[in-house]
Design a protein around this motif. Structure first.
Motif, PDB file in Angstrom:
ATOM      1  N   SER A  81     -29.981 -17.561 -84.053  1.00 21.07           N
ATOM      2  CA  SER A  81     -29.079 -18.710 -83.944  1.00 21.07           C
ATOM      3  C   SER A  81     -27.630 -18.261 -83.784  1.00 21.07           C
ATOM      4  N   LEU A  82     -27.226 -17.248 -84.547  1.00 22.54           N
ATOM      5  CA  LEU A  82     -25.854 -16.758 -84.456  1.00 22.54           C
ATOM      6  C   LEU A  82     -25.596 -16.064 -83.121  1.00 22.54           C
ATOM      7  N   LEU A  83     -26.590 -15.394 -82.578  1.00 21.21           N
ATOM      8  CA  LEU A  83     -26.434 -14.792 -81.251  1.00 21.21           C
ATOM      9  C   LEU A  83     -26.204 -15.868 -80.199  1.00 21.21           C
ATOM     10  N   ASP A  84     -26.944 -16.977 -80.294  1.00 20.65           N
ATOM     11  CA  ASP A  84     -26.741 -18.079 -79.360  1.00 20.65           C
ATOM     12  C   ASP A  84     -25.321 -18.636 -79.486  1.00 20.65           C
ATOM     13  N   ALA A  85     -24.856 -18.789 -80.728  1.00 20.50           N
ATOM     14  CA  ALA A  85     -23.507 -19.303 -80.948  1.00 20.50           C
ATOM     15  C   ALA A  85     -22.454 -18.342 -80.393  1.00 20.50           C
ATOM     16  N   LEU A  86     -22.621 -17.052 -80.656  1.00 17.50           N
ATOM     17  CA  LEU A  86     -21.658 -16.072 -80.168  1.00 17.50           C
ATOM     18  C   LEU A  86     -21.663 -15.981 -78.648  1.00 17.50           C
ATOM     19  N   GLU A  87     -22.819 -16.165 -78.051  1.00 23.58           N
ATOM     20  CA  GLU A  87     -22.868 -16.163 -76.587  1.00 23.58           C
ATOM     21  C   GLU A  87     -21.990 -17.282 -76.027  1.00 23.58           C
ATOM     22  N   ASP A  96     -17.452  -8.704 -82.481  1.00 22.65           N
ATOM     23  CA  ASP A  96     -18.213  -9.760 -83.146  1.00 22.65           C
ATOM     24  C   ASP A  96     -19.653  -9.339 -83.402  1.00 22.65           C
ATOM     25  N   LEU A  97     -20.193  -8.506 -82.522  1.00 21.86           N
ATOM     26  CA  LEU A  97     -21.571  -8.053 -82.711  1.00 21.86           C
ATOM     27  C   LEU A  97     -21.676  -7.098 -83.899  1.00 21.86           C
ATOM     28  N   PHE A  98     -20.654  -6.271 -84.104  1.00 17.06           N
ATOM     29  CA  PHE A  98     -20.647  -5.390 -85.277  1.00 17.06           C
ATOM     30  C   PHE A  98     -20.627  -6.224 -86.552  1.00 17.06           C
ATOM     31  N   THR A  99     -19.743  -7.229 -86.594  1.00 18.16           N
ATOM     32  CA  THR A  99     -19.647  -8.054 -87.796  1.00 18.16           C
ATOM     33  C   THR A  99     -20.901  -8.904 -87.978  1.00 18.16           C
ATOM     34  N   LEU A 100     -21.557  -9.259 -86.883  1.00 13.23           N
ATOM     35  CA  LEU A 100     -22.848  -9.929 -86.998  1.00 13.23           C
ATOM     36  C   LEU A 100     -23.856  -8.994 -87.664  1.00 13.23           C
ATOM     37  N   GLY A 101     -23.866  -7.736 -87.258  1.00 15.31           N
ATOM     38  CA  GLY A 101     -24.763  -6.767 -87.887  1.00 15.31           C
ATOM     39  C   GLY A 101     -24.506  -6.651 -89.381  1.00 15.31           C
ATOM     40  N   ALA A 102     -23.241  -6.618 -89.773  1.00 19.85           N
ATOM     41  CA  ALA A 102     -22.898  -6.543 -91.197  1.00 19.85           C
ATOM     42  C   ALA A 102     -23.348  -7.795 -91.938  1.00 19.85           C
ATOM     43  N   THR A 103     -23.234  -8.941 -91.273  1.00 19.18           N
ATOM     44  CA  THR A 103     -23.650 -10.206 -91.879  1.00 19.18           C
ATOM     45  C   THR A 103     -25.161 -10.274 -92.057  1.00 19.18           C
ATOM     46  N   PRO A 161     -18.290   1.019 -79.816  1.00 19.32           N
ATOM     47  CA  PRO A 161     -18.686  -0.212 -79.128  1.00 19.32           C
ATOM     48  C   PRO A 161     -19.527   0.039 -77.885  1.00 19.32           C
ATOM     49  N   ALA A 162     -19.313   1.168 -77.213  1.00 19.35           N
ATOM     50  CA  ALA A 162     -20.062   1.478 -75.998  1.00 19.35           C
ATOM     51  C   ALA A 162     -21.523   1.782 -76.301  1.00 19.35           C
ATOM     52  N   ARG A 163     -21.827   2.177 -77.534  1.00 21.76           N
ATOM     53  CA  ARG A 163     -23.199   2.499 -77.921  1.00 21.76           C
ATOM     54  C   ARG A 163     -23.836   1.395 -78.755  1.00 21.76           C
ATOM     55  N   ARG A 164     -23.091   0.349 -78.992  1.00 19.46           N
ATOM     56  CA  ARG A 164     -23.568  -0.754 -79.812  1.00 19.46           C
ATOM     57  C   ARG A 164     -24.539  -1.628 -79.017  1.00 19.46           C
ATOM     58  N   CYS A 165     -25.502  -2.204 -79.681  1.00 17.67           N
ATOM     59  CA  CYS A 165     -26.405  -3.152 -79.021  1.00 17.67           C
ATOM     60  C   CYS A 165     -25.594  -4.276 -78.384  1.00 17.67           C
ATOM     61  N   THR A 166     -25.931  -4.627 -77.172  1.00 19.12           N
ATOM     62  CA  THR A 166     -25.310  -5.786 -76.549  1.00 19.12           C
ATOM     63  C   THR A 166     -25.953  -7.047 -77.115  1.00 19.12           C
ATOM     64  N   LEU A 167     -25.366  -8.175 -76.782  1.00 16.53           N
ATOM     65  CA  LEU A 167     -25.906  -9.440 -77.262  1.00 16.53           C
ATOM     66  C   LEU A 167     -27.340  -9.638 -76.767  1.00 16.53           C
ATOM     67  N   GLY A 168     -27.577  -9.356 -75.493  1.00 12.55           N
ATOM     68  CA  GLY A 168     -28.906  -9.521 -74.928  1.00 12.55           C
ATOM     69  C   GLY A 168     -29.922  -8.582 -75.556  1.00 12.55           C
ATOM     70  N   GLN A 169     -29.524  -7.337 -75.793  1.00 14.33           N
ATOM     71  CA  GLN A 169     -30.425  -6.370 -76.414  1.00 14.33           C
ATOM     72  C   GLN A 169     -30.749  -6.758 -77.850  1.00 14.33           C
ATOM     73  N   ALA A 170     -29.740  -7.261 -78.561  1.00 14.96           N
ATOM     74  CA  ALA A 170     -29.965  -7.684 -79.942  1.00 14.96           C
ATOM     75  C   ALA A 170     -30.929  -8.866 -79.986  1.00 14.96           C
ATOM     76  N   ARG A 171     -30.747  -9.801 -79.062  1.00 18.18           N
ATOM     77  CA  ARG A 171     -31.660 -10.945 -79.021  1.00 18.18           C
ATOM     78  C   ARG A 171     -33.095 -10.482 -78.748  1.00 18.18           C
TER      79      ARG A 171
END
Length: 289
Positions: free
Chosen positions: A122-128, A197-204, A253-263
């Protein structure tokens, strides 16, 4: 906001009974954070409950309201109006049921893996939607995630969001956000970007499933060092969610999961369905990090 934002908990606190802009009657204080305070209120014209926010820095209220209002998605808080009362700006928002993720963790403990997986999707959809609108939220954390009674997951509080539609905000004189829920690049003063935002999503998500912040060490310096080095506390309860959380918490950030990959990884982590391997791209990023 670190307390429950849109459900009465602190009745009698604050200017209860005050009429704002000749229309909104203030009730209970619902939350107070680093950027302002939120009250439950009655819209006496339309006869409905709303939430009103008064920012500690009135000059930033318009930026916050514009940023939040530019995102039209059920996963973000809906802005109804921006009014002035005695020259003081107030943001009028929808009233949300339920509790913040921070409150749930404090009162009930960590969430089950499957629930965290669904909250993450749900949060990935919101962040997108947020990123599509040209905005970086910059403050994704348990206190800014509302778990509504009807199952809706809502990202709230755009108080320090950066919206490129209205030009980049000049750097603040001091640190903005919560040290335990900030990306390494933000601590280094880099411009906000969606990957932050994806990093902070991971922490959350880590906090949601483990019951504690991955980087909070009880000391500001130690916490910021843990964030800078992206060294989370040991995993105990994450189970199938660990790979995607680690992929989101990559320091670079270049090695971090993208939004699509995380989903894709969260979908693959569905323990109720036929198990599929985590996407190779996300796994590779996690390993390189």
């Amino acid at each position: 906001m670190e307390t429950l934002p849109y459900e009465p908990r602190h009745a009698g606190t604050g200017p209860a009974g005050r009429l704002v802009a000749g229309r909104y009657r203030l009730g209970a204080l619902l939350g107070r954070g680093g950027m302002g305070s939120v009250w439950l209120a009655d819209d006496e014209l339309l006869g409905r409950p709303v939430a009103l926010k008064r920012a500690d820095e009135p000059g930033r209220t318009l930026d916050e309201a514009r940023a939040a209002a530019s995102v039209v998605h059920r996963g973000t808080v809906r802005i109804l109006d921006l009014v002035r009362d005695g020259g003081e700006p107030w943001i009028v928002m929808e009233a949300l049921s339920g509790r913040t993720l921070a409150d749930v963790l404090r009162e009930d403990g960590p969430l089950a893996v499957e629930r965290v997986r669904r909250v993450g999707l749900s949060l990935l959809d919101a962040l997108e939607a947020v990123h599509r609108a040209g905005i970086v939220h910059r403050d994704v954390k348990p206190g800014n995630v509302q778990l509504c009674a009807e199952g809706r997951v809502v990202l709230i509080d755009f108080g320090i969001a950066c919206s490129w539609a209205y030009g980049p905000r000049p750097p603040a004189e001091g640190f903005e956000g919560s040290p335990a829920y900030v990306s390494p690049e933000q601590l280094r003063g880099a411009p906000p970007e969606p990957a932050s935002d994806l990093f902070t999503l991971g922490a959350t998500l880590y906090a949601a499933v483990e019951g504690r912040s991955p980087f909070d060490r009880g000391d500001l310096f130690a916490t910021m060092l843990a964030v800078t080095e992206a060294t989370p506390a040991p995993f105990r309860l994450a189970g199938p969610l660990r790979p995607v959380i680690e992929g989101l918490l990559a320091a670079d950030p270049a090695r971090r999961c993208t939004l699509g990959q995380a989903r894709e990884a969260l979908v693959a982590a569905d323990v109720t369905a036929v198990r599929r391997p985590m996407p190779e791209t996300c796994a590779r990023r996690m390993i390189k990090a």
